[in-house]
Write an enzyme that holds these catalytic residues in place. Sequence first.
Site, mmCIF file in Angstrom:
data_model
loop_
_atom_site.group_PDB
_atom_site.id
_atom_site.type_symbol
_atom_site.label_atom_id
_atom_site.label_comp_id
_atom_site.label_asym_id
_atom_site.label_seq_id
_atom_site.Cartn_x
_atom_site.Cartn_y
_atom_site.Cartn_z
ATOM 1 N N CYS A 157 43.765 41.257 -2.948
ATOM 2 C CA CYS A 157 43.484 42.657 -2.620
ATOM 3 C C CYS A 157 43.920 43.014 -1.201
ATOM 4 O O CYS A 157 44.247 44.171 -0.928
ATOM 5 C CB CYS A 157 42.008 42.957 -2.820
ATOM 6 N N HIS A 251 40.090 48.578 1.594
ATOM 7 C CA HIS A 251 40.683 47.679 2.588
ATOM 8 C C HIS A 251 41.749 48.443 3.371
ATOM 9 O O HIS A 251 42.684 48.996 2.778
ATOM 10 C CB HIS A 251 41.342 46.472 1.910
#
Length: 361
Positions: A157, A251
Amino acid sequence: MDKFKAGVIGATGMVGQRFVTLISRHPWFELSVVAASARSAGRTYEEAAGSRWALDEPMPECAKQLVLRDASDVESVAADVDFVFSAVDMKAEEIRALEEEYARHEIPVVSNNSANRWTPDVPMIIPEINPEHLEVIPFQKKRLGTSRGFIAVKSNCSIQSYVPALSPLREEFGLERVLACTYQAISGAGKTFETWPEMVDNVIPYIGGEEEKSEREPMKIWGTVDGGIIRPAVKPLITSQCFRVAASNGHMAAVFVTFGKKPPVDEIKARWAEYKGRPQELGLPSAPKQFLKYFEEPDRPQTRLDRMNEGGMQVTIGRLREDTQYDYKFACLSHNTLRGAAGGAVELAELLCAEGYIVRK
């Protein structure tokens, strides 16, 4: 059309919950099996996962009364699915063995796990970036001795924001050096603020194994299929630092890049705005209409404002400007459990179905 029967192994964890939620409303996929550890097997999904449901949206009604199976009982799961999503929480060597066992039982495996990312004939796919890596699957099937079973994985990710931003520029302008500092949400550790109160008002400058993944995995994404395996790229040189920050989801990355041939700012922005990948060409259900979005505002993207753009599947970028030591620097953002985990894997499964790699039994 008849839906593909999908199973989720590792269905009770946070990423498993995302899979269950996304499949429950998917136009192509039907949630047929949920599986987890032996200790959860035999309980309904609601009984096993209800007390630790970690998502903002409620548990899908279609999942509540499904009886969990033991993920290690491969024959039982394989009998009732066309393919499985893998989000199991086990040791890497155990995950590799389990995913390969499913593949040998002729079940395609679309994995969120890192265990098989460096298996040379297992494609690690960001669907908009390297769909051509699916060409390695016939070689993997030959090794496994299967006719329809194989493993395909999505990448970590943490690279889902900056690799998409750099990829449209790589071929023409070359990438020489990249510094990527990521600021990663607590859901990346499978946590909420309720289950991880130590993260409130806090930043932790260490995530085990994350920096190595952030530096190595882009090289496989940018690699080539050659001789039945994927050979990683040799450029750019990447260095990374990864921080855990007090955000629930999303993120962010601060990226610094030096090109072989420095492009002008307007050209970079134009490439980002115009970029389309195979999912957009095919009109896949999970594909964002605009994969990359650039903000001119100096304070964007912001995690809370922009992580859910296009259902959490769009990558957002901002603050592109020249740097004193690199050519340019910019910020970028992706939703870590959607674009970066379950959503990216669902889009990968859609690509595999559309390209004929996953077929109904």
